[in-house]
Design a protein around this motif. Structure first.
Motif, PDB file in Angstrom:
ATOM      1  N   THR A 109       0.865  -1.178   0.000  1.00  0.00           N
ATOM      2  CA  THR A 109       0.000   0.000   0.000  1.00  0.00           C
ATOM      3  C   THR A 109       0.901   1.227   0.000  1.00  0.00           C
ATOM      4  OG1 THR A 109      -1.772  -1.148   1.173  1.00  0.00           O
ATOM      5  CG2 THR A 109      -1.775   1.259   1.236  1.00  0.00           C
ATOM      6  N   VAL A 110       0.741   2.058  -1.012  1.00  0.00           N
ATOM      7  CA  VAL A 110       1.635   3.201  -1.213  1.00  0.00           C
ATOM      8  C   VAL A 110       0.822   4.487  -1.147  1.00  0.00           C
ATOM      9  CG1 VAL A 110       3.295   4.285  -2.772  1.00  0.00           C
ATOM     10  CG2 VAL A 110       3.123   1.789  -2.677  1.00  0.00           C
ATOM     11  N   ARG A 111       1.298   5.407  -0.341  1.00  0.00           N
ATOM     12  CA  ARG A 111       0.703   6.737  -0.261  1.00  0.00           C
ATOM     13  C   ARG A 111       1.731   7.749  -0.750  1.00  0.00           C
ATOM     14  NH1 ARG A 111      -0.942   3.773   4.065  1.00  0.00           N
ATOM     15  NH2 ARG A 111      -3.207   3.606   4.380  1.00  0.00           N
ATOM     16  N   LEU A 112       1.404   8.414  -1.847  1.00  0.00           N
ATOM     17  CA  LEU A 112       2.319   9.366  -2.467  1.00  0.00           C
ATOM     18  C   LEU A 112       2.005  10.782  -2.013  1.00  0.00           C
ATOM     19  CD1 LEU A 112       2.423   8.033  -6.162  1.00  0.00           C
ATOM     20  CD2 LEU A 112       4.002   7.525  -4.287  1.00  0.00           C
ATOM     21  N   SER A 113       3.051  11.544  -1.782  1.00  0.00           N
ATOM     22  CA  SER A 113       2.919  12.964  -1.451  1.00  0.00           C
ATOM     23  C   SER A 113       3.727  13.758  -2.459  1.00  0.00           C
ATOM     24  CB  SER A 113       3.432  13.249  -0.034  1.00  0.00           C
ATOM     25  OG  SER A 113       2.720  12.493   0.929  1.00  0.00           O
ATOM     26  N   VAL A 137       7.569  13.014  -6.324  1.00  0.00           N
ATOM     27  CA  VAL A 137       6.774  12.495  -5.217  1.00  0.00           C
ATOM     28  C   VAL A 137       7.677  11.811  -4.202  1.00  0.00           C
ATOM     29  CG1 VAL A 137       4.724  12.141  -6.662  1.00  0.00           C
ATOM     30  CG2 VAL A 137       6.365  10.266  -6.355  1.00  0.00           C
ATOM     31  N   THR A 138       7.194  11.732  -2.974  1.00  0.00           N
ATOM     32  CA  THR A 138       7.769  10.867  -1.948  1.00  0.00           C
ATOM     33  C   THR A 138       6.724   9.820  -1.594  1.00  0.00           C
ATOM     34  OG1 THR A 138       7.020  12.341  -0.187  1.00  0.00           O
ATOM     35  CG2 THR A 138       9.269  12.664  -1.034  1.00  0.00           C
ATOM     36  N   ALA A 139       7.158   8.739  -0.958  1.00  0.00           N
ATOM     37  CA  ALA A 139       6.250   7.616  -0.733  1.00  0.00           C
ATOM     38  C   ALA A 139       6.284   7.151   0.708  1.00  0.00           C
ATOM     39  CB  ALA A 139       6.608   6.457  -1.667  1.00  0.00           C
ATOM     40  N   ASP A 140       5.119   6.715   1.167  1.00  0.00           N
ATOM     41  CA  ASP A 140       4.965   6.001   2.426  1.00  0.00           C
ATOM     42  C   ASP A 140       4.459   4.618   2.047  1.00  0.00           C
ATOM     43  OD1 ASP A 140       3.351   4.915   4.749  1.00  0.00           O
ATOM     44  OD2 ASP A 140       4.165   6.715   5.685  1.00  0.00           O
ATOM     45  N   VAL A 141       5.251   3.581   2.337  1.00  0.00           N
ATOM     46  CA  VAL A 141       4.985   2.241   1.820  1.00  0.00           C
ATOM     47  C   VAL A 141       4.754   1.275   2.972  1.00  0.00           C
ATOM     48  CG1 VAL A 141       5.903   0.326   0.456  1.00  0.00           C
ATOM     49  CG2 VAL A 141       6.423   2.688  -0.206  1.00  0.00           C
ATOM     50  N   THR A 142       3.674   0.510   2.882  1.00  0.00           N
ATOM     51  CA  THR A 142       3.404  -0.560   3.840  1.00  0.00           C
ATOM     52  C   THR A 142       3.308  -1.878   3.076  1.00  0.00           C
ATOM     53  OG1 THR A 142       2.173   0.931   5.283  1.00  0.00           O
ATOM     54  CG2 THR A 142       1.845  -1.435   5.601  1.00  0.00           C
ATOM     55  N   VAL A 143       4.217  -2.803   3.395  1.00  0.00           N
ATOM     56  CA  VAL A 143       4.259  -4.101   2.726  1.00  0.00           C
ATOM     57  C   VAL A 143       3.404  -5.082   3.503  1.00  0.00           C
ATOM     58  CG1 VAL A 143       5.739  -6.005   1.992  1.00  0.00           C
ATOM     59  CG2 VAL A 143       6.559  -3.647   1.803  1.00  0.00           C
ATOM     60  N   VAL A 171       0.574   3.099 -16.123  1.00  0.00           N
ATOM     61  CA  VAL A 171       0.158   2.917 -14.732  1.00  0.00           C
ATOM     62  C   VAL A 171       0.219   4.286 -14.058  1.00  0.00           C
ATOM     63  CG1 VAL A 171       0.618   1.766 -12.535  1.00  0.00           C
ATOM     64  CG2 VAL A 171       1.059   0.559 -14.684  1.00  0.00           C
ATOM     65  N   PRO A 172      -0.903   4.824 -13.599  1.00  0.00           N
ATOM     66  CA  PRO A 172      -0.893   6.172 -13.022  1.00  0.00           C
ATOM     67  C   PRO A 172      -0.336   6.173 -11.602  1.00  0.00           C
ATOM     68  CG  PRO A 172      -3.086   5.243 -12.908  1.00  0.00           C
ATOM     69  CD  PRO A 172      -2.256   4.244 -13.669  1.00  0.00           C
ATOM     70  N   ALA A 173       0.296   7.277 -11.233  1.00  0.00           N
ATOM     71  CA  ALA A 173       0.808   7.454  -9.877  1.00  0.00           C
ATOM     72  C   ALA A 173      -0.250   8.182  -9.057  1.00  0.00           C
ATOM     73  CB  ALA A 173       2.120   8.225  -9.902  1.00  0.00           C
ATOM     74  N   VAL A 174      -1.293   7.447  -8.698  1.00  0.00           N
ATOM     75  CA  VAL A 174      -2.360   8.046  -7.900  1.00  0.00           C
ATOM     76  C   VAL A 174      -1.890   8.210  -6.457  1.00  0.00           C
ATOM     77  CG1 VAL A 174      -4.175   7.121  -9.381  1.00  0.00           C
ATOM     78  CG2 VAL A 174      -3.358   5.763  -7.443  1.00  0.00           C
ATOM     79  N   GLY A 175      -2.602   8.998  -5.707  1.00  0.00           N
ATOM     80  CA  GLY A 175      -2.156   9.352  -4.364  1.00  0.00           C
ATOM     81  C   GLY A 175      -2.116   8.203  -3.386  1.00  0.00           C
ATOM     82  N   ASP A 176      -3.011   7.239  -3.567  1.00  0.00           N
ATOM     83  CA  ASP A 176      -3.118   6.140  -2.592  1.00  0.00           C
ATOM     84  C   ASP A 176      -3.522   4.885  -3.356  1.00  0.00           C
ATOM     85  OD1 ASP A 176      -3.591   4.429  -0.511  1.00  0.00           O
ATOM     86  OD2 ASP A 176      -4.694   5.879   0.703  1.00  0.00           O
ATOM     87  N   PHE A 177      -2.710   3.844  -3.287  1.00  0.00           N
ATOM     88  CA  PHE A 177      -3.061   2.618  -4.033  1.00  0.00           C
ATOM     89  C   PHE A 177      -2.447   1.398  -3.357  1.00  0.00           C
ATOM     90  CE2 PHE A 177       0.871   4.237  -5.978  1.00  0.00           C
ATOM     91  CZ  PHE A 177       1.681   3.112  -5.969  1.00  0.00           C
ATOM     92  N   THR A 178      -3.036   0.253  -3.664  1.00  0.00           N
ATOM     93  CA  THR A 178      -2.508  -1.042  -3.245  1.00  0.00           C
ATOM     94  C   THR A 178      -2.333  -1.904  -4.489  1.00  0.00           C
ATOM     95  OG1 THR A 178      -3.571  -0.956  -1.073  1.00  0.00           O
ATOM     96  CG2 THR A 178      -2.894  -3.124  -1.878  1.00  0.00           C
TER      97      THR A 178
END
Length: 614
Positions: A433-437, A448-454, A540-547
């Motif tokens: 799950t990736v949250r892009l800022s 962008v920067t990323a917050d990633v939860t595996v 593949v779009p770099a949307v703000g929040d995706f899994t």
């Protein structure tokens, strides 16, 4: 949130070269070949004298026969040209992506010219001898035409590399473009050039025992030239590591230490045994200068991504210290023991350089497997290096059963280590799950920067080889972030939870991918990929929040690859390349043994060798 996105090629492009470019390259090859054959015929029939005169003038300066001096002068120019083109080509693929065609990539001209004139250099050594048999090991071509073994082997290495060009085009037509250094036909191109240094050393040995002025001793300058040849061999055996040098390896990290040990064990141990004290250090310094100049020219000057390179200095020090031991009186055992030292102490010293200069350092958890692969390779490489030294010093090789056993064992050890390194797995049902800022834009492009939860969190340990976001192929140039390559080494903030340490591009032609490598786990997922209608690949779009699910890396990093073919066809194609590669290794081994046996049996050569032995 998307979980099933097609990123692979399904379109008409990304395959072989356009037929007009194939025709141009084929025509050019025929013209150069025809010119070489005409000049060779005129020289052999004594209708021209300028070729032999030019060779003899070079030979008088170096005190080597013309059939050695001129081919080696051509070789030095051509191999440096090919090396520059090779590093530049890799950097362009990393910074820009696939080629529009072989003639659209400026680096390809350097590679093609370099490899073709590698063949020319070998052919010159074959064509030049007229009224002489170039040494007792010379290969008979006609009743009164003999060719030096080293020249034949140099031409064979050049031909092997050049065969890689048409095979590469066929490969792309069958399987799509494999944008990786380790494509089988790519390995032929670089392997032929790298192994040609063995032929060069053998050719120089033949010339050293057939000097125009036998009473004139070689000075320190010729010692340096021979040492530089071993430095060239070190560079040549290191070409397989270049993806690691740029920080974009598409295979497991455990390969890197093994490849470093293999190159150092063969080249540095051979240099030390052949030329004595200091040779390993001088060879390394020469390799550092050549790689350093090319790295600066390709990176800052030409505006391509930066690349590091192996230092080998610690390994050279280990080899030099081992050369002081009494065990050196038993050369084969000394070579094996020194290879062991290179693969342990030397490798640890090299890891300090890797940790400072390379994108990917070596985690502690990788060391047991790395040593399990590197130690046998180092021992076998050390034995091979000493046997090459036997030939170049004119000392008798071990009896056939031993020398053949060493070569076969080395090949099998390298094959086993490679097979182990190729073991990979993609964890089932693993997602991120990736949250892009958004970060500050660069030249109007989104960063962008990323917050990633595996998930699950135990897919990756806290000592993984890498957990990173790779952005590449966005275009080269000083104004482009990273000149086309940006790697964000994610920082672990909790079990399975990671955050960015730098911003990455997510726009235009950039390809941005989350990569995970832990032991045999090698997997990735797309963060942002552009539409690529030329190969029918969906963006593949770099949307703000995706899994998204983790998939096999090859499907993301090599979008141009086609998987629409029978499995047996790919296996058969790989076997053809393997057979060609083994044939070159056999030819080099045969040539070295032929030289050793012939020169030890020749009375005049035996006297020269005896007087030069330490």
């Amino acid at each position: 949130m998307g979980t099933d996105i097609t990123v692979r090629a399904e379109g008409p492009e990304g395959g072989g070269a356009a037929l007009d470019q194939v025709a141009i390259l084929t025509g050019s090859a025929f013209v150069i070949t025809a010119a070489l054959l005409v000049v060779g015929y005129l020289h052999r029939t004594r209708r021209i004298t300028w070729l032999g005169a030019a060779a003899d003038r070079l030979g008088a300066w170096s005190n080597r026969p013309g059939w050695v001096a001129l081919p080696l002068a051509v070789f030095i120019t051509t191999i440096l040209t090919a090396m520059l083109g090779f590093i530049w080509d890799v950097s362009l693929h990393i910074g820009r992506g696939r080629d529009e065609g072989p003639l659209a990539n400026p680096a390809h001209y350097f590679i093609m010219v370099g490899l073709f004139f590698l063949l020319v250099a070998g052919m010159l050594a074959i064509l030049l001898p007229l009224d002489e048999k170039p040494g007792p090991a010379a290969i008979r071509i006609t009743r009164n035409w003999y060719a030096p073994v080293g020249g034949v082997l140099m031409a064979a290495a050049g031909l092997y590399a050049l065969i890689g060009f048409p095979l590469d085009d066929i490969w792309h037509r069958l399987f799509g473009q494999d944008v990786t250094l380790w494509g089988p036909t790519h390995l032929m191109l670089i392997g032929g050039a790298g192994l040609s240094l063995v032929a060069v050393l053998l050719l120089e040995f033949e010339g050293r025992l057939d000097k125009p002025d036998p009473e004139r001793a070689d000075g320190r300058w010729m010692w340096l030239v021979r040492t530089f040849a071993f430095g060239g061999l070190l560079i040549g055996l290191s070409v397989y590591q270049v993806e690691f040098d740029f920080g974009v390896p598409q295979f497991r990290l455990v390969f890197q230490p093994m490849l470093m040990v293999a190159a150092a064990a063969v080249a540095l141990i051979a240099a030390r045994y052949t030329l004595g004290r200091g040779a390993a250090l001088v060879a390394v310094i020469f390799a550092m200068i050549v790689r350093g100049v090319i790295a600066v020219f390709v990176g800052p000057v030409l505006g391509a991504p930066n690349n590091a390179f192996p230092l080998y200095l610690g390994m050279a020090v280990v080899v030099e210290l081992m050369g002081l031991l009494p065990l050196a009186r038993k050369p084969l055992w000394w070579g094996a023991a020194t290879g062991l030292a290179v693969a342990t102490v030397g490798l640890w010293l090299e890891s300090l350089w890797v940790g400072e200069m390379f994108v990917d350092s070596w985690p502690m958890g990788m060391w047991p497997e790395a040593l399990a692969m590197a130690v046998p390779v180092g021992i076998a490489g050390g034995a091979l290096g000493v046997m090459l030294g036997f030939v170049l010093r004119g000392e008798q090789l071990p009896r056939p059963a031993i020398r053949r056993g060493v070569v076969v064992a080395a090949v099998l050890i390298a094959a086993a280590a490679t097979a182990n390194g190729l073991r990979t797995e993609v964890p089932e049902n693993a997602t991120a799950t990736v949250r892009l800022s958004d970060a500050p834009a660069v030249d109007g492009g989104r960063m962008v920067t990323a917050d990633v939860t595996v998930s699950p969190s135990d897919v990756v340990s806290s000592d993984a080889e890498w957990v990173q976001i790779l952005s590449w192929q966005g275009g080269t140039g000083a104004a482009t972030p990273g000149r086309g390559l940006v790697v964000d080494e994610l920082r672990e903030v909790g079990r399975g939870h990671y955050v960015s340490t730098r911003s990455v591009p997510a726009h235009g032609e950039w390809k941005t991918v989350l990569r995970l490598h832990d032991g045999t786990v090698l997997t990735s997922l797309p963060v942002y990929l552009p539409d690529d209608p030329a190969i029918g690949a969906q963006g593949v779009p770099a949307v703000g929040d995706f899994t998204r699910p983790f998939v096999s890396e090859i499907t993301v990093l090599q979008r141009e690859r086609s998987f629409d073919h029978p499995a047996w066809l790919y296996t058969a194609a790989c076997l053809i390349v393997l057979v060609c590669s083994l044939a070159l290794i056999w030819a080099l081994s045969w040539g070295a043994a032929r030289l050793n046996l012939a020169y030890r049996a020749d009375v005049r050569s035996a006297k020269i060798l005896a007087s030069s032995d330490r």
